[in-house]
Each structure stands twice: as C-alpha cells, then as structure tokens.
Motif scaffolding. Structure first.
Motif, short mmCIF file in Angstrom:
data_model
loop_
_atom_site.label_atom_id
_atom_site.label_comp_id
_atom_site.label_asym_id
_atom_site.label_seq_id
_atom_site.Cartn_x
_atom_site.Cartn_y
_atom_site.Cartn_z
N ARG A 123 0.62 -0.84 -0.21
CA ARG A 123 0.04 0.02 0.34
C ARG A 123 0.71 1.45 0.08
O ARG A 123 0.55 1.94 -0.82
CB ARG A 123 -1.08 0.08 1.32
N GLN B 51 2.49 1.86 -3.47
CA GLN B 51 0.77 2.69 -4.02
C GLN B 51 1.02 3.92 -3.90
O GLN B 51 0.82 4.87 -5.29
CB GLN B 51 -0.40 1.82 -4.21
N LEU C 87 -1.89 5.19 6.16
CA LEU C 87 -2.88 5.03 4.81
C LEU C 87 -3.49 3.35 5.94
O LEU C 87 -2.26 2.34 6.23
CB LEU C 87 -2.22 4.00 3.74
N GLU D 269 -7.67 7.87 3.10
CA GLU D 269 -8.05 6.10 3.00
C GLU D 269 -7.66 5.10 1.78
O GLU D 269 -8.23 4.14 1.51
CB GLU D 269 -9.81 6.45 3.11
N HIS D 270 -6.76 5.89 0.98
CA HIS D 270 -6.48 4.91 -0.30
C HIS D 270 -5.17 5.88 -0.88
O HIS D 270 -5.38 7.08 -1.11
CB HIS D 270 -7.51 4.44 -1.09
N SER E 292 -4.08 6.70 -3.93
CA SER E 292 -4.45 7.76 -4.88
C SER E 292 -4.45 8.42 -4.02
O SER E 292 -4.45 10.30 -5.57
CB SER E 292 -5.47 6.88 -6.06
N GLN E 293 -4.71 8.61 -3.16
CA GLN E 293 -4.99 10.30 -2.32
C GLN E 293 -3.41 11.01 -1.57
O GLN E 293 -3.45 11.75 -1.80
CB GLN E 293 -5.61 9.85 -1.69
#
Length: 401
Positions: A231, A234, A323, A350-351, A353-354
């Motif tokens: 994560r 990512q 995260l 939360e994700h 991609s943010q």
C-alpha cells in the motif's frame, strides 16, 4: 527489594526498557526482572534483564481488542494457558518486599493488582486525545453507555480507574489525560512520554517542495507489514506520477521484516537496485534496517502504517500521512484513533491514490506546517521522560514500599 516489570507489546517493551535503563543508573543495586505478556521480550534480553515466565508469539500480536476474530485465534493458539502460566510465574518469583511496574493497558495493570504487591502503572494504550480535543470537547458520539460513565467523562473505564487508584503511582501518556485522571482521585504524574527519549528535537520544521525526502514506515508486525508495504508503494506511485522534482524515499525496515521480500516487492513496482539504492526514473529509494532514528531526522514527511514509529516522527514536529489497511493492528479504526491522538500532525488517507493530493496540500501551506511542528512537540513531549518516571518511581514505589 526487587522490581518486576510487566508489559504487553513491542512498543510497551521499548518504553519499559527506557525506564529500566534510567533506574539502573539511579539505583544500580536494584535487581530487576521482566514478564513480557506479548511476544518474546527481545528488548529485555538485549539489556540483560531476566525474563521470568513463558513467552509466545500470538497471531494478533497483542491487538485482540480490535477484532473478535483475533481473540478467537489467540485463544486457539493457547492464550488462556499462557496467561495462567504467566500469572503463576509472577506469583512464584515475587518475594514479600518486591514491587511491580506495569506498562501497557488494562492487562498488565490487572497483573499488577493480582500480584498483591505495591505496583506502579505506565499507561500507553489510551489518551484523552482519543475522545476529546485540546479544549476538552468530546469527539465521540453520545450513546446510551455514556449514562453509565463511559468515555464522555474519561477515556479510562471505571474499572480501569479503580485499578489505578490502588496503585502507588500512574504515568499517563500526556498532560490532558493526567488532568482528567486527577478528577477521579488517581495519583497521576505528567512525566512525559519515553518514546521520545534518545531524540534531539529540531528547533524548527519546514517541508520543502524542492529536494523532498519521504520516510516510509510499513510497521513491524508480520505478515501485516508486507501487505502494508504494498500500500505504501502504491502511494509512492501516486506521488511520483505527479511530481516533476526528484524525490528521495527512505525506508526504515524493522528487524522483524525479511529484506528479500521487501526488495522483491520493490522490483514488482518497477524499482531497480543500483548497488547502493533503488531507482526509478529521477527518484531514488533507500531500504535499510536499524536506521529509523537517522532516517527520521533526514525526512521531511512520512507515509506510515505504523504505531510507535509514527508517534515518534510526529514528536519531531513533522507531518505524517497514514494509510489504514486490513490489520490486525493498522486498521481504519486504529488509524482514526491515532489521528485523534496526534491531532493535526496526522493526515488520514483512505486510499493510496490520494497521497499526492494530501501531501501537496501540506507542501503549499507553511502556516499548517508551523501548526504541525508545535502540535507534535506538545502532544509527544520532550525527551527525558524515562528518567523523570524513574525518579518518581524511586520515591513513590521503591522507597515507600
């Protein structure tokens, strides 16, 4: 007289060690032993402190209160039998004049009371910041349980306060929790947080757009840390896609993690090892073990799925993006509680991609960076808490016993 230290977790062991080290300096003839309820107590072994009872790694890693399934796995893994054996070992080791120091949550606190000896308590699991803001306003929603004197009056439950009132001295995590416990006639002392011992606090902190250095903290619990590592990478992907300036990423891997597994995941995400570090385009990533303190000083910001390391980084006055994952430790509920505890220093994402969006907001706001710096120093406190706690223990627990 001897002292038995009881703790229940990796972070709790580290806090206990700092207090015991200070006690060794203040009372060199004091004999000390340890009973780590969770894990194998390797930190005590490094300090040469005897472990008096059986130890065993449990599936939850000590986080059974977050998930009933984790409790079920621990029970299947022999938790009940282990606890009984540890209680017996405690009773067998203690002599009439000995004292107990409990470090952690209600479990070691209960051990202290069951010992029938004089005991002190260092509370690591709870803070009033978990349920209220700096002004004392409650952040948790009102429920029927509030009528029964639950969290809206004190983050510690009535039975926890009952056990604390029977101890010789209590050391909460911070000043706001100490003040709240005083209302309930608990002899609590605001001595600071030993997590920051050994750190030199920077005089100021500003996150620079140019030459940004990001610390990645996947945590130490296996196998959870390997999933969290993915994560984090990512999130790194999202950051590097949008950043045109070279960025350095530092990873302070815990000794419990397998470096080959971490490196394989890096390769999967397109990072190539150059002999000294990993590179992808204009960005580079260093992966090492045992360099957390050095990396914490070098980094401007951290992306984390960790407990203790996150708090220590915040204590340096620096921002953290967290995260949450699948746990058992770093779940959404844990991350939310941590964010409440550490205030504006932590931004919950939360994700992955943010990540870039959230970090950019911090980079473009010097006023927010100044608030984060002051907040981190205030909530985590200055270094030297281990010695301050040891000095009070000598007066209230050891000399008074």
């Amino acid at each position: 007289m001897r002292l038995l230290c009881i703790s229940n977790g990796h972070g709790e062991d580290l806090i206990a060690i700092r207090i015991l080290q200070a006690l060794q300096g203040l009372a060199p003839h004091l004999k000390m032993a340890a009973l780590p309820i969770v894990g194998e107590g390797r930190q005590y072994q490094k300090l040469g402190i005897e472990i008096i009872g059986p130890t065993k790694k449990m599936p939850s890693g000590g986080f059974i209160y977050m998930d009933s399934q984790q409790l079920a796995r621990d029970l299947q893994g022999g938790l009940l039998q282990l606890t009984i054996a540890q209680l017996r070992a405690m009773g067998k080791w203690l002599n009439p004049d000995d004292v107990v120091l409990a470090v952690g949550d209600i479990v070691p606190l209960l051990f202290g009371w069951l010992s029938r000896h004089s005991y002190g308590f260092v509370g690591t699991a709870k803070s009033e910041y978990h349920v209220r803001d700096e002004q004392g306003t409650c952040l948790v929603k009102s429920t029927l349980l509030d009528v029964l004197d639950f969290q809206r009056t004190c983050v510690y439950m009535p039975w926890e306060r009952w056990l604390m009132k029977r101890s010789a001295c209590v050391f909460p995590r911070d000043g706001i929790t100490t003040q709240r416990l005083h209302r309930w006639a608990v002899e609590a002392y605001d001595a600071g947080n030993p997590m920051m011992d050994g750190f030199a606090i920077p005089t100021s902190q500003q996150v620079h757009q140019q030459g940004l250095t990001v610390l990645l903290l996947p945590g130490s619990r296996v196998p959870e840390a390997y999933e969290n590592w993915q994560r984090l990478l990512q999130g790194v992907d999202d950051l590097t896609r949008h950043r045109h300036e070279p960025t350095t990423f530092l990873t302070a891997a815990a000794p419990s993690l397998d470096m080959e597994m971490l490196t394989e995941t890096l390769t999967h995400y397109g990072w190539q090892f150059t002999g000294q570090d990993h590179q992808r385009g204009q960005h580079r990533l260093q992966l090492d073990q045992g360099l957390f303190v050095d990396y914490a000083y070098q980094a401007n910001v951290a992306i984390a799925t960790a407990g203790t390391a996150t708090e220590q980084f915040v204590g340096l006055g620096k921002p953290v993006l967290t995260l949450p994952g699948n746990g058992p430790q770093f779940t959404l509920s844990f991350a939310q509680a941590q964010a409440r505890h550490l205030g504006p220093s932590v931004t919950l994402v939360e994700h992955p991609s943010q990540i870039n969006q959230m970090l950019t907001a911090i980079l473009n706001d010097p006023e927010r960076q100044a608030i984060i710096y002051k907040n981190g120093l205030h909530r985590m406190g200055p270094p030297g808490a281990g010695k301050r706690i040891a000095e009070i223990l000598l007066k209230k627990l050891l000399l008074a016993a």
